[in-house]
Motif scaffolding. Structure first.
Motif, PDB file in Angstrom:
ATOM      1  N   GLY A  16      44.255  43.094  52.790  1.00  0.00           N
ATOM      2  CA  GLY A  16      43.111  42.301  52.364  1.00  0.00           C
ATOM      3  C   GLY A  16      42.920  42.316  50.858  1.00  0.00           C
ATOM      4  O   GLY A  16      42.619  41.277  50.253  1.00  0.00           O
ATOM      5  N   ILE A  17      43.111  43.471  50.240  1.00  0.00           N
ATOM      6  CA  ILE A  17      42.980  43.578  48.783  1.00  0.00           C
ATOM      7  C   ILE A  17      44.120  42.829  48.106  1.00  0.00           C
ATOM      8  O   ILE A  17      43.909  42.103  47.128  1.00  0.00           O
ATOM      9  CB  ILE A  17      42.951  45.057  48.326  1.00  0.00           C
ATOM     10  CG1 ILE A  17      41.742  45.797  48.908  1.00  0.00           C
ATOM     11  CG2 ILE A  17      42.975  45.163  46.803  1.00  0.00           C
ATOM     12  CD1 ILE A  17      40.398  45.289  48.412  1.00  0.00           C
ATOM     13  N   ARG A  18      45.340  42.976  48.630  1.00  0.00           N
ATOM     14  CA  ARG A  18      46.483  42.236  48.069  1.00  0.00           C
ATOM     15  C   ARG A  18      46.233  40.731  48.155  1.00  0.00           C
ATOM     16  O   ARG A  18      46.501  39.993  47.203  1.00  0.00           O
ATOM     17  CB  ARG A  18      47.783  42.610  48.780  1.00  0.00           C
ATOM     18  CG  ARG A  18      48.267  44.015  48.461  1.00  0.00           C
ATOM     19  CD  ARG A  18      49.717  44.254  48.884  1.00  0.00           C
ATOM     20  NE  ARG A  18      50.024  43.772  50.217  1.00  0.00           N
ATOM     21  CZ  ARG A  18      50.088  44.519  51.313  1.00  0.00           C
ATOM     22  NH1 ARG A  18      49.852  45.819  51.222  1.00  0.00           N
ATOM     23  NH2 ARG A  18      50.405  43.997  52.470  1.00  0.00           N
ATOM     24  N   ASP A  19      45.694  40.275  49.294  1.00  0.00           N
ATOM     25  CA  ASP A  19      45.397  38.842  49.454  1.00  0.00           C
ATOM     26  C   ASP A  19      44.340  38.381  48.459  1.00  0.00           C
ATOM     27  O   ASP A  19      44.433  37.273  47.911  1.00  0.00           O
ATOM     28  CB  ASP A  19      44.928  38.540  50.881  1.00  0.00           C
ATOM     29  CG  ASP A  19      46.037  38.627  51.908  1.00  0.00           C
ATOM     30  OD1 ASP A  19      47.230  38.664  51.519  1.00  0.00           O
ATOM     31  OD2 ASP A  19      45.710  38.647  53.114  1.00  0.00           O
ATOM     32  N   GLU A  20      43.322  39.220  48.217  1.00  0.00           N
ATOM     33  CA  GLU A  20      42.277  38.851  47.266  1.00  0.00           C
ATOM     34  C   GLU A  20      42.853  38.717  45.858  1.00  0.00           C
ATOM     35  O   GLU A  20      42.595  37.731  45.158  1.00  0.00           O
ATOM     36  CB  GLU A  20      41.158  39.897  47.278  1.00  0.00           C
ATOM     37  CG  GLU A  20      40.024  39.565  46.315  1.00  0.00           C
ATOM     38  CD  GLU A  20      38.939  40.641  46.289  1.00  0.00           C
ATOM     39  OE1 GLU A  20      37.880  40.370  45.708  1.00  0.00           O
ATOM     40  OE2 GLU A  20      39.150  41.754  46.837  1.00  0.00           O
ATOM     41  N   ILE A  21      43.645  39.695  45.443  1.00  0.00           N
ATOM     42  CA  ILE A  21      44.258  39.661  44.112  1.00  0.00           C
ATOM     43  C   ILE A  21      45.185  38.462  43.994  1.00  0.00           C
ATOM     44  O   ILE A  21      45.132  37.709  43.022  1.00  0.00           O
ATOM     45  CB  ILE A  21      45.006  40.983  43.821  1.00  0.00           C
ATOM     46  CG1 ILE A  21      44.000  42.128  43.723  1.00  0.00           C
ATOM     47  CG2 ILE A  21      45.845  40.864  42.555  1.00  0.00           C
ATOM     48  CD1 ILE A  21      44.618  43.514  43.785  1.00  0.00           C
ATOM     49  N   ASP A  22      46.027  38.259  45.012  1.00  0.00           N
ATOM     50  CA  ASP A  22      46.935  37.108  44.974  1.00  0.00           C
ATOM     51  C   ASP A  22      46.171  35.790  44.960  1.00  0.00           C
ATOM     52  O   ASP A  22      46.615  34.810  44.359  1.00  0.00           O
ATOM     53  CB  ASP A  22      47.908  37.145  46.151  1.00  0.00           C
ATOM     54  CG  ASP A  22      49.084  38.077  45.905  1.00  0.00           C
ATOM     55  OD1 ASP A  22      49.255  38.554  44.762  1.00  0.00           O
ATOM     56  OD2 ASP A  22      49.848  38.315  46.865  1.00  0.00           O
ATOM     57  N   GLY A  23      45.017  35.741  45.614  1.00  0.00           N
ATOM     58  CA  GLY A  23      44.189  34.538  45.572  1.00  0.00           C
ATOM     59  C   GLY A  23      43.772  34.202  44.148  1.00  0.00           C
ATOM     60  O   GLY A  23      43.833  33.041  43.729  1.00  0.00           O
ATOM     61  N   TYR A  24      43.358  35.236  43.410  1.00  0.00           N
ATOM     62  CA  TYR A  24      43.005  35.014  42.010  1.00  0.00           C
ATOM     63  C   TYR A  24      44.231  34.581  41.206  1.00  0.00           C
ATOM     64  O   TYR A  24      44.160  33.671  40.375  1.00  0.00           O
ATOM     65  CB  TYR A  24      42.387  36.268  41.390  1.00  0.00           C
ATOM     66  CG  TYR A  24      40.943  36.476  41.757  1.00  0.00           C
ATOM     67  CD1 TYR A  24      39.956  35.584  41.338  1.00  0.00           C
ATOM     68  CD2 TYR A  24      40.551  37.567  42.524  1.00  0.00           C
ATOM     69  CE1 TYR A  24      38.625  35.778  41.670  1.00  0.00           C
ATOM     70  CE2 TYR A  24      39.224  37.763  42.867  1.00  0.00           C
ATOM     71  CZ  TYR A  24      38.267  36.861  42.437  1.00  0.00           C
ATOM     72  OH  TYR A  24      36.943  37.042  42.770  1.00  0.00           O
ATOM     73  N   SER A  29      43.641  32.813  37.708  1.00  0.00           N
ATOM     74  CA  SER A  29      42.541  33.605  37.173  1.00  0.00           C
ATOM     75  C   SER A  29      43.002  35.036  36.907  1.00  0.00           C
ATOM     76  O   SER A  29      42.813  35.931  37.737  1.00  0.00           O
ATOM     77  CB  SER A  29      41.354  33.600  38.145  1.00  0.00           C
ATOM     78  OG  SER A  29      40.345  34.456  37.655  1.00  0.00           O
ATOM     79  N   LEU A  30      43.590  35.243  35.735  1.00  0.00           N
ATOM     80  CA  LEU A  30      44.032  36.584  35.360  1.00  0.00           C
ATOM     81  C   LEU A  30      42.855  37.548  35.314  1.00  0.00           C
ATOM     82  O   LEU A  30      42.957  38.679  35.767  1.00  0.00           O
ATOM     83  CB  LEU A  30      44.736  36.547  34.005  1.00  0.00           C
ATOM     84  CG  LEU A  30      45.161  37.904  33.441  1.00  0.00           C
ATOM     85  CD1 LEU A  30      46.214  38.555  34.326  1.00  0.00           C
ATOM     86  CD2 LEU A  30      45.654  37.764  32.022  1.00  0.00           C
ATOM     87  N   LEU A  31      41.725  37.091  34.786  1.00  0.00           N
ATOM     88  CA  LEU A  31      40.553  37.953  34.680  1.00  0.00           C
ATOM     89  C   LEU A  31      40.074  38.408  36.059  1.00  0.00           C
ATOM     90  O   LEU A  31      39.785  39.585  36.274  1.00  0.00           O
ATOM     91  CB  LEU A  31      39.424  37.238  33.935  1.00  0.00           C
ATOM     92  CG  LEU A  31      38.168  38.061  33.685  1.00  0.00           C
ATOM     93  CD1 LEU A  31      38.479  39.295  32.861  1.00  0.00           C
ATOM     94  CD2 LEU A  31      37.124  37.211  32.980  1.00  0.00           C
ATOM     95  N   GLY A  32      40.015  37.483  37.035  1.00  0.00           N
ATOM     96  CA  GLY A  32      39.588  37.840  38.385  1.00  0.00           C
ATOM     97  C   GLY A  32      40.519  38.851  39.022  1.00  0.00           C
ATOM     98  O   GLY A  32      40.078  39.842  39.620  1.00  0.00           O
ATOM     99  N   ALA A  33      41.832  38.618  38.887  1.00  0.00           N
ATOM    100  CA  ALA A  33      42.820  39.539  39.462  1.00  0.00           C
ATOM    101  C   ALA A  33      42.722  40.910  38.798  1.00  0.00           C
ATOM    102  O   ALA A  33      42.716  41.953  39.475  1.00  0.00           O
ATOM    103  CB  ALA A  33      44.227  38.966  39.310  1.00  0.00           C
TER     104      ALA A  33
END
Length: 183
Positions: A16-24, A29-33
């Protein structure tokens, strides 16, 4: 943190965390990731902003062309003149200034410097890919940065069209602290 350690850390994250980071990352969105990576990695693993940016950059490389990118600025005279015509205030100069980030490396921003009211308005952002499109991939800009060459060429053309000065304090070397235009 070396690449192998970053990969191992990445693979140990919950899906889930990997998916969230990859979504950014896929949204560009480098800042979001980076924010998510620091939030989950700082306390348990000592991952600060610098390492988080490297991890996010690894993900950008993984996805390559699938990452949503902001459209490139047009550098043709007609488009630049249209942007300048939309400025609030009278354009008194065109300026090229260096900027940079961890995704794009160095790039050049073309600005319209205005009076009545005093200010500046963005006209174009010249990344390496924008420069190569504008100049043609075969043009050799060495030893200068291609973004500087393209920005200078387009900026001078716009300044001449508007009959105002062109200013680029550091055309040969990236310097985001170079002296700015003074009227």
């Amino acid at each position: 943190m070396k690449k192998a350690a970053r990969t191992e850390w990445w693979e140990g994250l919950p899906a889930g965390i990997r998916d969230e980071i990859d979504g950014y990352v896929l949204q560009g969105s480098l800042l979001g990731a980076t924010r998510v990576i620091v939030a989950v990695g700082l306390v348990p693993h000592g991952i600060g902003v610098g390492t988080a940016q490297l991890i996010a950059h690894d993900r950008y490389l993984h996805y390559g062309d699938r990452v949503a990118r902001a459209p490139e600025s047009p550098l043709d005279l007609e488009s630049l003149a249209c942007r300048a015509a939309g400025c609030t205030g009278r354009v008194v100069a065109i300026e090229a200034v260096w900027d940079g980030d961890t995704v794009h490396d160095w790039f050049v921003r073309l600005l319209a410097i205005t009076a009545d009211p005093v200010g500046e308005a963005p006209i174009a952002t010249v990344h390496r890919s924008t420069a190569e499109r504008y100049l043609g991939e075969d043009e050799d800009c060495a030893p200068r940065h291609s973004a500087a060459v393209a920005a200078e060429r387009a900026g001078r053309a716009l300044a001449a069209h508007l009959a105002v000065p062109f200013h680029f304090a550091s055309p040969d070397t990236p310097d985001d602290e170079a002296p700015r235009w003074r009227s």
